[in-house]
Design a protein around this motif. Structure first.
Motif, PDB file in Angstrom:
ATOM      1  N   LEU A 124       1.778 -17.088  14.887  1.00  0.00           N
ATOM      2  CA  LEU A 124       0.997 -17.870  15.885  1.00  0.00           C
ATOM      3  C   LEU A 124       0.060 -18.933  15.192  1.00  0.00           C
ATOM      4  O   LEU A 124      -0.382 -18.799  13.944  1.00  0.00           O
ATOM      5  CB  LEU A 124       0.075 -16.705  16.417  1.00  0.00           C
ATOM      6  N   ILE A 125      -0.307 -20.082  15.949  1.00  0.00           N
ATOM      7  CA  ILE A 125      -1.077 -21.127  15.454  1.00  0.00           C
ATOM      8  C   ILE A 125      -2.005 -21.110  16.791  1.00  0.00           C
ATOM      9  O   ILE A 125      -1.653 -21.650  17.838  1.00  0.00           O
ATOM     10  CB  ILE A 125      -0.395 -22.591  15.253  1.00  0.00           C
ATOM     11  N   CYS A 126      -3.348 -21.346  16.528  1.00  0.00           N
ATOM     12  CA  CYS A 126      -4.419 -20.972  17.512  1.00  0.00           C
ATOM     13  C   CYS A 126      -5.352 -22.206  17.642  1.00  0.00           C
ATOM     14  O   CYS A 126      -5.863 -22.539  16.517  1.00  0.00           O
ATOM     15  CB  CYS A 126      -4.800 -19.906  17.149  1.00  0.00           C
ATOM     16  N   SER A 127      -5.533 -22.672  19.290  1.00  0.00           N
ATOM     17  CA  SER A 127      -6.695 -23.520  19.281  1.00  0.00           C
ATOM     18  C   SER A 127      -7.824 -22.849  19.781  1.00  0.00           C
ATOM     19  O   SER A 127      -8.869 -23.622  19.695  1.00  0.00           O
ATOM     20  CB  SER A 127      -6.320 -24.769  20.108  1.00  0.00           C
ATOM     21  N   GLY A 128      -7.646 -21.705  20.323  1.00  0.00           N
ATOM     22  CA  GLY A 128      -8.942 -20.990  20.939  1.00  0.00           C
ATOM     23  C   GLY A 128      -9.187 -21.782  22.226  1.00  0.00           C
ATOM     24  O   GLY A 128      -8.114 -22.070  22.839  1.00  0.00           O
ATOM     25  N   LYS A 129     -10.403 -22.071  22.349  1.00  0.00           N
ATOM     26  CA  LYS A 129     -10.729 -22.665  23.862  1.00  0.00           C
ATOM     27  C   LYS A 129     -10.192 -23.947  23.944  1.00  0.00           C
ATOM     28  O   LYS A 129     -10.156 -24.911  22.877  1.00  0.00           O
ATOM     29  CB  LYS A 129     -12.186 -22.537  24.024  1.00  0.00           C
ATOM     30  N   SER A 130      -9.786 -24.363  25.169  1.00  0.00           N
ATOM     31  CA  SER A 130      -9.646 -25.844  25.466  1.00  0.00           C
ATOM     32  C   SER A 130     -10.971 -26.658  25.732  1.00  0.00           C
ATOM     33  O   SER A 130     -11.897 -26.141  26.341  1.00  0.00           O
ATOM     34  CB  SER A 130      -8.807 -25.903  26.684  1.00  0.00           C
ATOM     35  N   PHE A 131     -11.201 -27.988  25.240  1.00  0.00           N
ATOM     36  CA  PHE A 131     -12.210 -28.547  25.621  1.00  0.00           C
ATOM     37  C   PHE A 131     -11.940 -29.562  26.779  1.00  0.00           C
ATOM     38  O   PHE A 131     -11.073 -30.135  26.996  1.00  0.00           O
ATOM     39  CB  PHE A 131     -12.541 -29.859  24.361  1.00  0.00           C
ATOM     40  N   LEU A 132     -12.921 -29.210  28.019  1.00  0.00           N
ATOM     41  CA  LEU A 132     -12.773 -29.802  29.055  1.00  0.00           C
ATOM     42  C   LEU A 132     -14.166 -29.823  29.843  1.00  0.00           C
ATOM     43  O   LEU A 132     -14.964 -29.262  29.449  1.00  0.00           O
ATOM     44  CB  LEU A 132     -11.562 -29.161  29.928  1.00  0.00           C
ATOM     45  N   ARG A 133     -14.135 -30.651  31.090  1.00  0.00           N
ATOM     46  CA  ARG A 133     -15.208 -30.436  32.248  1.00  0.00           C
ATOM     47  C   ARG A 133     -14.992 -29.153  33.038  1.00  0.00           C
ATOM     48  O   ARG A 133     -13.745 -28.731  33.467  1.00  0.00           O
ATOM     49  CB  ARG A 133     -15.313 -31.683  32.938  1.00  0.00           C
ATOM     50  N   LYS A 134     -16.316 -28.593  33.223  1.00  0.00           N
ATOM     51  CA  LYS A 134     -16.374 -27.370  33.805  1.00  0.00           C
ATOM     52  C   LYS A 134     -15.837 -27.686  35.434  1.00  0.00           C
ATOM     53  O   LYS A 134     -15.379 -26.711  36.210  1.00  0.00           O
ATOM     54  CB  LYS A 134     -17.561 -26.610  33.802  1.00  0.00           C
ATOM     55  N   ASP A 135     -15.948 -29.016  35.841  1.00  0.00           N
ATOM     56  CA  ASP A 135     -15.615 -29.167  37.299  1.00  0.00           C
ATOM     57  C   ASP A 135     -14.284 -29.906  37.329  1.00  0.00           C
ATOM     58  O   ASP A 135     -13.812 -30.603  38.369  1.00  0.00           O
ATOM     59  CB  ASP A 135     -16.735 -30.246  37.778  1.00  0.00           C
ATOM     60  N   GLY A 136     -13.378 -29.726  36.294  1.00  0.00           N
ATOM     61  CA  GLY A 136     -12.019 -30.415  36.208  1.00  0.00           C
ATOM     62  C   GLY A 136     -10.856 -29.482  36.072  1.00  0.00           C
ATOM     63  O   GLY A 136     -11.128 -28.182  36.003  1.00  0.00           O
ATOM     64  N   HIS A 137      -9.680 -29.766  35.792  1.00  0.00           N
ATOM     65  CA  HIS A 137      -8.599 -29.143  35.596  1.00  0.00           C
ATOM     66  C   HIS A 137      -8.901 -28.667  34.131  1.00  0.00           C
ATOM     67  O   HIS A 137      -8.841 -29.563  33.339  1.00  0.00           O
ATOM     68  CB  HIS A 137      -7.157 -30.124  35.769  1.00  0.00           C
ATOM     69  N   PRO A 138      -8.437 -27.400  33.882  1.00  0.00           N
ATOM     70  CA  PRO A 138      -7.992 -26.326  34.579  1.00  0.00           C
ATOM     71  C   PRO A 138      -8.861 -25.288  35.198  1.00  0.00           C
ATOM     72  O   PRO A 138      -8.619 -24.597  35.852  1.00  0.00           O
ATOM     73  CB  PRO A 138      -7.002 -25.550  33.890  1.00  0.00           C
ATOM     74  N   ALA A 139     -10.215 -25.793  35.089  1.00  0.00           N
ATOM     75  CA  ALA A 139     -11.362 -24.795  35.501  1.00  0.00           C
ATOM     76  C   ALA A 139     -11.218 -24.647  36.984  1.00  0.00           C
ATOM     77  O   ALA A 139     -11.428 -23.393  37.341  1.00  0.00           O
ATOM     78  CB  ALA A 139     -12.747 -25.297  34.876  1.00  0.00           C
ATOM     79  N   VAL A 140     -11.150 -25.744  37.505  1.00  0.00           N
ATOM     80  CA  VAL A 140     -11.183 -25.470  38.923  1.00  0.00           C
ATOM     81  C   VAL A 140      -9.926 -25.648  39.860  1.00  0.00           C
ATOM     82  O   VAL A 140      -9.928 -25.401  40.862  1.00  0.00           O
ATOM     83  CB  VAL A 140     -12.061 -26.772  39.851  1.00  0.00           C
ATOM     84  N   THR A 141      -8.740 -25.416  39.048  1.00  0.00           N
ATOM     85  CA  THR A 141      -7.399 -25.248  39.555  1.00  0.00           C
ATOM     86  C   THR A 141      -6.787 -23.841  39.274  1.00  0.00           C
ATOM     87  O   THR A 141      -7.021 -22.808  39.725  1.00  0.00           O
ATOM     88  CB  THR A 141      -6.643 -26.388  39.264  1.00  0.00           C
ATOM     89  N   VAL A 142      -6.046 -24.131  38.143  1.00  0.00           N
ATOM     90  CA  VAL A 142      -5.260 -22.657  37.891  1.00  0.00           C
ATOM     91  C   VAL A 142      -6.193 -21.708  37.380  1.00  0.00           C
ATOM     92  O   VAL A 142      -5.667 -20.388  37.192  1.00  0.00           O
ATOM     93  CB  VAL A 142      -4.374 -23.064  36.927  1.00  0.00           C
TER      94      VAL A 142
END
Length: 357
Positions: free
Chosen positions: A73-91
């Motif tokens: 396994l190679i791991c990134s942990g959390k994805s950096f993104l906007r909380k009101d954008g994809h994927p937070a408000v989609t999937v």
């Protein structure tokens, strides 16, 4: 052959469930289904591009100690993104645990740098950034993406911490921006519902990616799986045919390709999807079978900084190997004749005399 590598996956997504979200290690028994399905298909290494941060690293360490059976396994942990954008408000929208546990949401460059340092302290292997302003779930509405200043801070701090930074992008303009900011890899390149541009305008982008050695991981398996949903929702921007044309132009320009599937997403089960991804490269991008195999082996190993240890067959490398009865370099469909899978020199799957050919 060397064991196969999937360079873009989500370990906690259940590929057959009907509720969005990413499972924790506890809920999934340390990603038991992923660990089984990958080895079943000869995938001996897989890269998590966004999951619960402590969980994937814990599972990685248990596999490395021999306490769990699974791929490297190679791991990134959390994805950096906007909380009101994809994927937070989609999937992820129906699962607050995923929203809270799998996303890093910086509001300022300073917060972004601190979050990168936290990922480093949590023993993450690289940083994953989502640059997104559209998704089929809310097409044709556009959302805000992370600001240029925050994106620059994430990339810069990642490099200061000795971590590779990779970026999900929705369209070619976003790819231009991330290449300018010094990103190490581009993932997807285009996405269903995103803006469509005239492809000849981006020949300079592909030349720059070649000159800087920035590879592309297109994850064709995901838009292939979601094409029906795109049509059903009346989304007319960036159909799969357009995405394939953009990827073919990048390939013909000489851009280096890795291979990843967005596996774990609904409709993209782990494991055999990498066989299908390589077939896409051959059938739709014009690669030879051997070129496609290299994307899922030696090219991917270079993305991970492990080109002397995996993706190769020679003394001193990990003995993560697969055996097929028929030669995939003559016909990419011959991965279906898989006979044995080795992890560290030990047979973990043996299909001899069990598989009809």
């Amino acid at each position: 052959l060397p064991g196969l590598i999937d360079a873009h996956s989500h370990l906690g997504d259940h590929p057959f469930k009907d509720k969005p979200g990413i499972d924790t290690a506890e809920k999934s028994n340390y990603y038991e289904q992923m660990r089984k399905m990958t080895l079943d298909a000869g995938v001996t290494a897989i890269r998590s591009c966004g999951d619960h941060m402590p969980d994937t690293a814990l599972t990685r360490d248990l596999i490395n100690k021999g306490e769990l059976e699974g791929p490297r396994l190679i791991c990134s942990g959390k994805s950096f993104l906007r909380k009101d954008g994809h994927p937070a408000v989609t999937v992820w929208a129906c699962d607050q645990t995923t929203v809270d546990g799998c996303g890093a949401y910086p509001d300022t460059p300073e917060e972004a740098r601190q979050m990168v340092r936290e990922a480093k302290e949590a023993s993450m292997d690289f940083i994953k950034i989502v640059v997104s302003d559209i998704h089929v779930s809310y097409w044709p509405e556009y959302k805000e993406r992370l600001s240029d200043e925050i994106l620059e801070a994430i990339v810069d701090e990642s490099h200061s911490c000795g971590l590779r930074a990779v970026s999900h992008v929705d369209n070619l303009r976003q790819a231009e921006l991330m290449v300018k900011l010094g990103i190490d890899e581009i993932h997807h390149l285009t996405n269903m519902g995103s803006k469509m541009y005239e492809l000849p305008e981006f020949d300079d982008l592909f030349r720059e990616m070649c000159e800087k050695g920035i590879p592309l991981v297109p994850t064709i398996s995901a838009p292939r799986a979601f094409e029906g949903a795109r049509i059903e929702r009346g989304c007319t921007d960036s159909p799969l045919d357009y995405q394939l044309l953009a990827l073919k132009r990048a390939y013909e320009a000489g851009v280096t390709f890795g291979a990843g599937c967005d596996s774990g997403c609904p409709g993209v089960p782990w494991g055999k999807c990498i066989w299908e991804e390589m077939a896409e490269y051959v059938c739709n991008l014009g690669m030879t079978p051997l070129e496609a195999i290299r994307c899922a082996t030696s090219n991917n190993a270079k993305l991970l900084g492990m080109e002397n240890l995996m993706g190769v067959v020679h003394a001193g490398a990990f003995a993560d190997l697969i055996v097929t009865e028929k030669d995939p370099s003559s016909d990419i469909g011959n991965f279906a004749s898989l006979q044995m899978v080795f992890r560290e020199g030990r047979i973990v799957r043996d299909y001899r005399n069990k598989r009809s050919n």
